[in-house]
Design a protein around this motif. Structure first.
Motif, PDB file in Angstrom:
ATOM      1  N   GLN A  20       0.675  -1.162   0.007  1.00  0.00           N
ATOM      2  CA  GLN A  20       0.049  -0.164   0.171  1.00  0.00           C
ATOM      3  C   GLN A  20       0.975   1.167  -0.021  1.00  0.00           C
ATOM      4  OE1 GLN A  20      -2.807   0.472  -0.495  1.00  0.00           O
ATOM      5  NE2 GLN A  20      -3.154   2.425  -0.328  1.00  0.00           N
ATOM      6  N   ALA A  21       1.876   1.128   0.585  1.00  0.00           N
ATOM      7  CA  ALA A  21       2.959   2.263   0.658  1.00  0.00           C
ATOM      8  C   ALA A  21       3.313   2.810  -1.016  1.00  0.00           C
ATOM      9  CB  ALA A  21       4.127   2.085   1.428  1.00  0.00           C
ATOM     10  N   GLN A  22       3.357   1.800  -1.494  1.00  0.00           N
ATOM     11  CA  GLN A  22       3.678   1.944  -3.113  1.00  0.00           C
ATOM     12  C   GLN A  22       2.665   2.271  -3.781  1.00  0.00           C
ATOM     13  OE1 GLN A  22       5.323  -1.860  -3.724  1.00  0.00           O
ATOM     14  NE2 GLN A  22       7.716  -1.502  -3.059  1.00  0.00           N
ATOM     15  N   ALA A  23       1.438   1.662  -3.462  1.00  0.00           N
ATOM     16  CA  ALA A  23       0.335   2.030  -3.974  1.00  0.00           C
ATOM     17  C   ALA A  23      -0.057   3.487  -4.019  1.00  0.00           C
ATOM     18  CB  ALA A  23      -0.820   1.099  -3.427  1.00  0.00           C
ATOM     19  N   VAL A  24       0.093   4.154  -2.696  1.00  0.00           N
ATOM     20  CA  VAL A  24      -0.354   5.560  -2.738  1.00  0.00           C
ATOM     21  C   VAL A  24       1.057   6.560  -2.725  1.00  0.00           C
ATOM     22  CG1 VAL A  24      -1.862   5.008  -1.220  1.00  0.00           C
ATOM     23  CG2 VAL A  24       0.217   5.529  -0.168  1.00  0.00           C
ATOM     24  N   SER A  25       2.144   6.094  -3.381  1.00  0.00           N
ATOM     25  CA  SER A  25       3.150   7.170  -3.325  1.00  0.00           C
ATOM     26  C   SER A  25       3.615   7.823  -4.396  1.00  0.00           C
ATOM     27  CB  SER A  25       4.433   6.146  -2.772  1.00  0.00           C
ATOM     28  OG  SER A  25       4.743   5.316  -3.908  1.00  0.00           O
ATOM     29  N   PHE A  85      -3.265  -2.733  13.095  1.00  0.00           N
ATOM     30  CA  PHE A  85      -2.728  -3.339  12.015  1.00  0.00           C
ATOM     31  C   PHE A  85      -3.682  -3.745  10.895  1.00  0.00           C
ATOM     32  CE2 PHE A  85       0.183  -4.393  15.241  1.00  0.00           C
ATOM     33  CZ  PHE A  85       1.372  -4.458  14.519  1.00  0.00           C
ATOM     34  N   MET A  86      -5.054  -3.635  11.143  1.00  0.00           N
ATOM     35  CA  MET A  86      -6.092  -3.740  10.141  1.00  0.00           C
ATOM     36  C   MET A  86      -5.928  -2.491   9.418  1.00  0.00           C
ATOM     37  SD  MET A  86      -8.935  -6.551  11.327  1.00  0.00           S
ATOM     38  CE  MET A  86      -9.525  -5.015  12.435  1.00  0.00           C
ATOM     39  N   SER A  87      -5.083  -2.005   8.754  1.00  0.00           N
ATOM     40  CA  SER A  87      -4.950  -0.541   8.074  1.00  0.00           C
ATOM     41  C   SER A  87      -5.455  -0.319   6.874  1.00  0.00           C
ATOM     42  CB  SER A  87      -3.433   0.157   8.219  1.00  0.00           C
ATOM     43  OG  SER A  87      -2.584  -0.899   7.587  1.00  0.00           O
ATOM     44  N   ALA A  88      -5.361   0.763   6.289  1.00  0.00           N
ATOM     45  CA  ALA A  88      -5.686   0.882   4.649  1.00  0.00           C
ATOM     46  C   ALA A  88      -4.556  -0.052   4.088  1.00  0.00           C
ATOM     47  CB  ALA A  88      -5.576   2.436   4.276  1.00  0.00           C
ATOM     48  N   ALA A  89      -3.427   0.243   4.520  1.00  0.00           N
ATOM     49  CA  ALA A  89      -2.316  -0.581   3.850  1.00  0.00           C
ATOM     50  C   ALA A  89      -2.566  -2.038   3.709  1.00  0.00           C
ATOM     51  CB  ALA A  89      -1.222  -0.620   4.637  1.00  0.00           C
ATOM     52  N   ALA A 166       4.501   7.846   6.413  1.00  0.00           N
ATOM     53  CA  ALA A 166       3.890   6.889   5.914  1.00  0.00           C
ATOM     54  C   ALA A 166       2.450   6.943   5.771  1.00  0.00           C
ATOM     55  CB  ALA A 166       4.381   5.632   5.884  1.00  0.00           C
ATOM     56  N   GLN A 167       1.967   7.184   7.227  1.00  0.00           N
ATOM     57  CA  GLN A 167       0.664   7.181   7.267  1.00  0.00           C
ATOM     58  C   GLN A 167      -0.023   8.672   6.669  1.00  0.00           C
ATOM     59  OE1 GLN A 167      -1.429   4.765   8.489  1.00  0.00           O
ATOM     60  NE2 GLN A 167       0.162   3.580   8.488  1.00  0.00           N
ATOM     61  N   MET A 168       0.533   9.704   6.787  1.00  0.00           N
ATOM     62  CA  MET A 168       0.259  10.999   6.280  1.00  0.00           C
ATOM     63  C   MET A 168       0.161  11.177   5.005  1.00  0.00           C
ATOM     64  SD  MET A 168      -0.619  12.583   9.151  1.00  0.00           S
ATOM     65  CE  MET A 168      -0.991  14.358   8.865  1.00  0.00           C
ATOM     66  N   LEU A 371      -6.849   7.492  10.339  1.00  0.00           N
ATOM     67  CA  LEU A 371      -7.007   8.511  11.413  1.00  0.00           C
ATOM     68  C   LEU A 371      -6.555   7.709  12.887  1.00  0.00           C
ATOM     69  CD1 LEU A 371     -10.436  10.306  10.578  1.00  0.00           C
ATOM     70  CD2 LEU A 371      -8.043  11.302  10.862  1.00  0.00           C
ATOM     71  N   ALA A 372      -7.170   6.459  12.846  1.00  0.00           N
ATOM     72  CA  ALA A 372      -7.041   5.730  14.259  1.00  0.00           C
ATOM     73  C   ALA A 372      -5.423   5.433  14.298  1.00  0.00           C
ATOM     74  CB  ALA A 372      -7.878   4.359  14.137  1.00  0.00           C
ATOM     75  N   VAL A 373      -4.777   5.176  13.398  1.00  0.00           N
ATOM     76  CA  VAL A 373      -3.616   4.819  13.429  1.00  0.00           C
ATOM     77  C   VAL A 373      -2.606   5.936  14.107  1.00  0.00           C
ATOM     78  CG1 VAL A 373      -1.247   4.032  12.225  1.00  0.00           C
ATOM     79  CG2 VAL A 373      -3.515   2.771  11.890  1.00  0.00           C
ATOM     80  N   VAL A 374      -2.714   7.147  13.204  1.00  0.00           N
ATOM     81  CA  VAL A 374      -1.848   8.210  13.665  1.00  0.00           C
ATOM     82  C   VAL A 374      -2.233   8.750  15.035  1.00  0.00           C
ATOM     83  CG1 VAL A 374      -1.696   8.997  11.294  1.00  0.00           C
ATOM     84  CG2 VAL A 374      -3.370   9.947  12.603  1.00  0.00           C
ATOM     85  N   ALA A 375      -3.523   8.654  15.517  1.00  0.00           N
ATOM     86  CA  ALA A 375      -3.753   8.845  16.996  1.00  0.00           C
ATOM     87  C   ALA A 375      -2.812   8.074  17.738  1.00  0.00           C
ATOM     88  CB  ALA A 375      -5.291   8.781  17.200  1.00  0.00           C
ATOM     89  N   GLY A 376      -2.942   6.783  17.505  1.00  0.00           N
ATOM     90  CA  GLY A 376      -2.059   5.867  18.301  1.00  0.00           C
ATOM     91  C   GLY A 376      -0.406   6.131  18.325  1.00  0.00           C
ATOM     92  N   LEU A 377      -0.054   6.500  16.921  1.00  0.00           N
ATOM     93  CA  LEU A 377       1.256   6.990  16.993  1.00  0.00           C
ATOM     94  C   LEU A 377       1.556   8.158  17.653  1.00  0.00           C
ATOM     95  CD1 LEU A 377       1.731   6.240  13.347  1.00  0.00           C
ATOM     96  CD2 LEU A 377       2.992   5.119  15.147  1.00  0.00           C
TER      97      LEU A 377
END
Length: 552
Positions: A20-25, A85-89, A166-168, A371-377
């Motif tokens: 997914q990182a490659q998919a959205v980069s 872990f069940m991220s958009a990625a 990566a998330q942003m 949104l959920a992942v970046v809040a935890g980070l």
């Protein structure tokens, strides 16, 4: 063939993040507004902001802010961990991998779970018994507070920063693609929302945002998988047979081994993702939100179950996309033009099985996951600064609870600005390597220190400091000198370090350095730290220490 299968299984953990990182980069064209997605996303944001308001009324102390007062149940915490872990990625990346490569997607998605038994059997119980707010509490239990907490905080902040970039960037690209919003607007929106969640609601709000997002994602993925299986009369044999008939690779999609090339890089990446999972600060922090070690173990069991089920669904979704998207040229062409090609296979399928409304739902959930992942980070980064650096290092344990919370909230705001700035700065960069580097650092710096502080009686501050910093510096240096940064980013002709990922070597450096400089430490301080291992061991088993740990 046996050797090849064994080799393929090594880097399994990479796919959820790398794909997914490659998919959205890359470059993404701004699309027309998706009204349904906007409405559903606004409803989600409104609901989570209400949760933040509700949580703010119950967040009064430092314990409430960092760990939700330890009142989260094992089931709730397991669902929240799986939400990380069940991220958009994972959702978009794994399904895209199955769509393009078939059976290899199943190997990668199942392999991602390998890191969790390590956490379950080696870390979860002892971490909960020894720590309070951050994993540095554990690492510094019988060692010198200042240097160990400084190392742990630096390792955490580097991992958080890389992961946050990566998330942003992922958020900006996905929203630009799915919602039709401007990239900068999407990044700023994510930054503002994450600051609000953490600033006012703390861990309680962050946990419930993760839980809601995990439930929505599981529900959406379950519906998609159910509709796919309905089209083939709930027969996996029919699903695979029809997929082979329409896929350009034919029967090759049912054979593993097509996604791995360089064995050293594969081994390094596999080690990074497997052991790095056990060193991620925002994951380790979640084990302090439950009441005791029993609930911590339950958290891992539930999280593993939810993630296993989810990755099974993504496998069905990937093959369903082959049938309902790949086998329909008219739909594939229109969906590809609208949504950006094969990397959005799950989104294509959502449109096919549920129409524009369900497409809007899946689009909104994809954004909600980030949104959920970046809040935890953000909370993990803020706790590293306020609890480890400010309260324990700068103030030497004399900071008041009010001052520590004040520093934490100031840090949250600063991290929000930093995250927005980095998201905009790295807009046009391939951010896939950042996730690999984040896991490599977690595996090379955080994990060795946590593991050895819990299990090795001869560990000393000198060994932990030298080994930890060596692991951190080695991981960063080799990544810079490798083909991704040295050649692709900096433009040199050939890499100095020839492999994609550094964990194989940086972990060895960290463990060997820690071992060597600990066993050769004959100082009085080192001898005292070894003696305190028995006290730490008793507390790690029972949660009760027999004497105070050294606090230097």
């Amino acid at each position: 063939m046996i050797k090849r299968h064994a080799f393929v299984s090594v880097p399994l953990l990479a796919a959820p993040f790398m794909v997914q990182a490659q998919a959205v980069s890359g470059a993404v064209e701004r699309q027309p507004l998706n009204v349904q997605a906007i409405i559903l996303f606004v409803l989600f944001v409104a609901g989570t902001l209400y949760i933040t308001y509700w949580a703010s009324k119950r967040t009064r102390s430092r314990s409430d802010y960092y760990t939700a007062g330890g009142n989260i149940t094992g089931f709730q915490n397991g669902l929240a961990i799986s939400g990380d872990f069940m991220s958009a990625a994972s959702f978009l990346g794994i399904s895209a991998l199955v769509y393009t490569s078939g059976y290899d997607g199943l190997i990668y998605s199942l392999g991602f779970l390998v890191g969790w038994p390590i956490i379950l059997f080696l870390i979860a119980e002892r971490l909960r018994n020894l720590g309070r707010y951050t994993f540095a509490d554990v690492a510094s239990y019988r060692l010198k507070q200042k240097p160990i907490r400084t190392l742990s905080a630096c390792g955490s902040l580097v991992v958080v920063a890389l992961y946050l970039i990566a998330q942003m960037v992922g958020a900006g690209k996905l929203i630009q693609l799915l919602f039709g919003l401007n990239y900068h607007v999407a990044v700023i929106l994510v930054g503002i929302l994450m600051v609000l969640y953490v600033l006012f609601g703390g861990m309680l709000a962050t946990t419930w945002v993760q839980i809601i997002k995990a439930v929505l994602l599981l529900a959406g993925a379950s519906f998609m998988a159910l509709m796919v299986m309905k089209t083939v009369n709930f027969s996996f044999d029919t699903l695979f047979t029809q997929a082979m008939a329409v896929h350009s690779k034919g029967q090759a999609i049912m054979r593993p081994g097509g996604l791995v090339s360089d064995p050293i890089s594969a081994l390094s990446l596999g080690l990074a993702l497997m052991f790095g999972t056990a060193g991620l600060p925002h994951i380790l922090m979640r084990f302090f939100t439950v009441s005791d070690a029993k609930e911590a173990r339950k958290s891992v069991l539930y999280a593993t179950g939810f993630m296993g089920y989810f990755y099974f669904l993504t496998f069905i979704i990937g093959f369903g996309a082959i049938l309902l998207v790949g086998a329909n040229p008219a739909f594939k062409d229109s969906a590809g033009a609208l949504l950006g090609g094969n990397n959005m296979a799950a989104v294509h399928l959502a449109n096919a099985v549920g129409g524009n409304f369900f497409l809007g739902f899946i689009s909104a959930v994809a954004f909600a996951t980030i949104l959920a992942v970046v809040a935890g980070l953000t909370l993990a980064g803020a706790s590293a600064v306020s609890h480890d650096l400010y309260a324990s290092v700068i103030k030497e344990g004399k900071a008041t609870e009010r001052d520590e919370l004040k520093v934490s909230k100031i840090t949250v705001v600063i991290l929000g600005f930093v995250a927005i700035g980095l998201g905009i700065l790295f807009e046009k960069q391939n951010i896939a390597f950042m996730v690999g580097l984040a896991f490599s650092i977690a595996a090379s710096c955080n994990f060795p220190i946590i593991l050895l502080s819990m299990y090795w009686s001869k560990l000393t501050t000198r060994g932990a400091m030298i080994g930890g910093w060596l692991g951190l510096v080695t991981a960063v240096s080799l990544m810079i000198l490798g083909p991704t940064i040295w050649v692709q980013v900096l433009g040199h002709a050939a890499p100095i370090y020839p492999y994609e990922y550094p964990a194989l070597f940086s972990m060895l450096v960290a463990f060997i350095g820690t071992w060597l400089f600990s066993i050769t430490d004959h100082s009085v301080q080192g001898q005292e730290e070894r003696k305190l291992f028995f006290n730490q061991f008793i507390r790690s088993q029972t949660g009760v220490g027999i004497s105070k740990s050294v606090n230097h």
